[in-house]
Every structure is written in structure tokens, then in C-alpha cells.
Design a protein around this motif. Structure first.
Motif, short mmCIF file in Angstrom:
data_model
loop_
_atom_site.label_atom_id
_atom_site.label_comp_id
_atom_site.label_asym_id
_atom_site.label_seq_id
_atom_site.Cartn_x
_atom_site.Cartn_y
_atom_site.Cartn_z
N TYR A 173 -70.96 63.71 75.73
CA TYR A 173 -69.84 62.81 76.03
C TYR A 173 -69.86 62.40 77.51
O TYR A 173 -69.54 61.26 77.85
CB TYR A 173 -68.52 63.47 75.66
N ARG A 176 -72.67 59.79 77.95
CA ARG A 176 -72.33 58.44 77.48
C ARG A 176 -71.50 57.68 78.51
O ARG A 176 -71.79 56.51 78.81
CB ARG A 176 -71.54 58.53 76.16
N VAL A 177 -70.47 58.34 79.04
CA VAL A 177 -69.64 57.68 80.04
C VAL A 177 -70.42 57.44 81.32
O VAL A 177 -70.30 56.39 81.96
CB VAL A 177 -68.35 58.48 80.31
N ASP A 180 -72.46 54.41 80.89
CA ASP A 180 -71.62 53.21 81.01
C ASP A 180 -71.33 52.90 82.48
O ASP A 180 -71.39 51.74 82.91
CB ASP A 180 -70.29 53.41 80.26
N GLN A 197 -69.22 45.39 73.99
CA GLN A 197 -69.61 46.42 74.95
C GLN A 197 -68.39 47.06 75.61
O GLN A 197 -68.33 48.28 75.79
CB GLN A 197 -70.53 45.83 76.01
N GLN A 200 -66.83 49.51 73.18
CA GLN A 200 -67.57 50.76 73.09
C GLN A 200 -67.36 51.63 74.32
O GLN A 200 -67.20 52.85 74.22
CB GLN A 200 -69.06 50.48 72.90
N MET A 201 -67.34 51.00 75.50
CA MET A 201 -67.10 51.75 76.73
C MET A 201 -65.72 52.41 76.72
O MET A 201 -65.56 53.57 77.12
CB MET A 201 -67.21 50.83 77.95
N GLN A 203 -63.97 53.25 74.09
CA GLN A 203 -63.98 54.34 73.11
C GLN A 203 -64.70 55.57 73.65
O GLN A 203 -64.26 56.70 73.44
CB GLN A 203 -64.65 53.87 71.81
N ASN A 204 -65.80 55.34 74.36
CA ASN A 204 -66.53 56.45 74.97
C ASN A 204 -65.64 57.20 75.97
O ASN A 204 -65.68 58.43 76.05
CB ASN A 204 -67.78 55.95 75.68
N ASP A 207 -63.06 59.25 74.00
CA ASP A 207 -63.71 60.43 73.42
C ASP A 207 -63.99 61.48 74.50
O ASP A 207 -63.88 62.69 74.25
CB ASP A 207 -65.03 60.04 72.76
N PHE A 208 -64.34 61.00 75.67
CA PHE A 208 -64.64 61.86 76.82
C PHE A 208 -63.45 62.76 77.14
O PHE A 208 -63.60 63.98 77.31
CB PHE A 208 -64.99 60.94 77.99
N GLN A 211 -62.52 65.36 74.38
CA GLN A 211 -63.45 66.47 74.23
C GLN A 211 -63.22 67.59 75.23
O GLN A 211 -63.96 68.57 75.25
CB GLN A 211 -64.90 65.98 74.35
#
Length: 258
Positions: A173, A176-177, A180, A197, A200-201, A203-204, A207-208, A211
């Protein structure tokens, strides 16, 4: 014999809890030093901050790091952050903003390393998501200057929390960030980032934050508590049951004799 076993288990249990409380006391000292350093930096009392910050190093190196419950990777991240704060305080080229940024980053990391509940750095979630949305809105409108201002703020906030996230969030996680962020820094222009894009950024990023480890209680402590409690209960039940059946047997024997 059974009473002796129970006594030994209780001694082990309370010895463990004493160790845990000792570690909490050590972290409290480190917390206070990092917090006081940040306060001095905020007041631009850099000489005093330098002196106090050295006390943090002396205090930390005097401790048994195993008792603090930190990994080798955690210590590596803490060391890197410490060195960054130290450089910013010693260098005359460092700006007030840079010094404050690094001292805040370090303060959040110290808290993250031992916080059993919601770590301080996660309080920036709302601010970062709001900044990201503002950045996205400016990109949609094609306002380059406003977009770049929001991007600069977003990158500053991410840099501030990154070390803390590295000890609290699963690596995929964070990666991913970070990917980005790298794209926004090096390749992302208003014409190159489309709506998909941005979605998705965002959402990432969500999620970050989701978590962040929810259960920050030491699992070994839970295991010891459950195991010790179970053994004590089972032993007491066994001793009680034996006493009960022995009493019943004696009563039965007396009844037959009568």
C-alpha cells in the motif's frame, strides 16, 4: 503442588506485565523529548533544540532496544529521520519551514513506533484527502498555478507522514501511493493525468490509511494472558474437583459405616 504451579504462573504473568509497563515508561521519555524538540523548533529556539535533541540520542542508545519492541527496520527508519532533523538544525542553509517539517516528521514517527491505538500521523488523513481533491479540481479547471500549489502542499504532507507509514502500513500500500507521488512529481502534468488516474490515486490513498494496523497490542502479551489465565482456571478447577470428589468419597464411607 497445584498451588505452587499457580503461584509460579502468576509470578511469570506479573513479571511480563512489569516489563511491558517499563517499556511504556521508556517510550514516554522518548515521546516527551521529541515533543519538546518540536516545540523549540516551532519557537525557532534552534540552539536549545539541538541540545535537547542530543538528549534523545543519548536516551535511546542507553536503552535495550529489544525491550522497546522495535525491529531492525524500525531502528533504521528512526535513525534516518534523526539524522535529517540533526542536519536541518545544524545547517545554516535550512529554512524555518524545513526544520519544522523534519521535527514534525520525527515526532510523528516516535509516536507511531509505540502507539497502541490510533497513531498521531493518521490524523492527517482528512487534510491530505482534502488537499488531493482540491488539486484534482484545479487540474480539471486547467488552473496550472493553483494545481501546482495544491500539489506542493500534498507532497509536503506525504513527506511528513511517510516514515510513520512505513512502520504502520503494509508495504504494497505504501508502494502504490509512493508510485503515485513519484508520477505526480516527475511526469504528471495537467494534460497527462486523466479522470480515471485521479480516481485510482484517490482510492490508493484511502486504502493506504485504511491499512493502518488496527490491532497494535503486542500479540505475545495477548498470548501470555490467555494461556496463563486458561492454565490457572484449569488448575483451580482440577484442584476443586479433586477436593469435591474426595469429600463425597469420605461422606459415602461414613454413610456405609453408620
Amino acid at each position: 503442588m497445584k498451588g505452587r504451579i499457580v503461584g509460579i504462573l502468576l509470578v511469570l504473568f506479573f513479571a511480563y506485565t512489569t516489563t511491558v509497563h517499563a517499556a511504556e515508561g521508556q517510550w514516554e521519555k522518548l515521546d516527551n523529548l521529541s515533543d519538546q524538540t518540536l516545540s523549540l523548533v516551532e519557537q525557532k529556539e534552534y540552539k536549545a533544540a539541538q541540545h535537547l535533541f542530543r538528549n534523545f540520542s543519548n536516551e535511546f542508545t542507553s536503552l535495550n532496544t529489544a525491550s522497546l519492541g522495535v525491529s531492525a527496520e524500525d531502528i533504521r527508519i528512526l535513525t534516518l529521520c534523526y539524522e535529517q532533523v540533526e542536519r536541518s538544525l545544524l545547517s545554516s542553509d535550512s529554512s524555518d519551514e524545513e526544520r519544522f517539517q523534519k521535527a514534525t516528521q520525527f515526532r510523528l514517527l516516535v509516536d507511531a513506533l509505540h502507539s497502541k491505538h490510533q497513531p498521531m500521523w493518521t490524523e492527517l488523513e482528512g487534510s491530505m484527502l482534502a488537499t488531493f481533491k482540491e488539486m484534482r479540481n484545479e487540474a480539471v479547471k486547467g488552473e496550472k498555478a493553483a494545481y501546482e500549489a495544491q500539489l506542493k502542499q500534498f507532497l509536503k504532507e506525504y513527506d511528513m507522514i511517510l516514515p510513520s507509514a512505513q512502520v504502520d502500513v503494509s508495504s504494497p500500500y505504501v508502494q502504490r501511493v509512493s508510485a503515485d507521488v513519484h508520477f505526480l512529481q516527475t511526469e504528471g502534468t495537467l494534460s497527462e493525468i486523466n479522470d480515471e488516474q485521479f480516481n485510482q490515486m484517490e482510492q490508493n490513498l484511502k486504502d493506504f490509511f485504511e491499512q493502518v494496523k488496527e490491532n497494535r497490542t503486542d500479540p505475545s502479551f495477548i498470548w501470555v494472558t490467555i494461556t496463563t489465565g486458561s492454565i490457572i482456571i484449569a488448575t483451580l478447577f482440577y484442584v476443586g474437583a479433586r477436593k469435591y470428589f474426595a469429600d463425597q468419597k469420605r461422606k459415602s464411607a461414613r454413610g456405609r459405616n453408620d
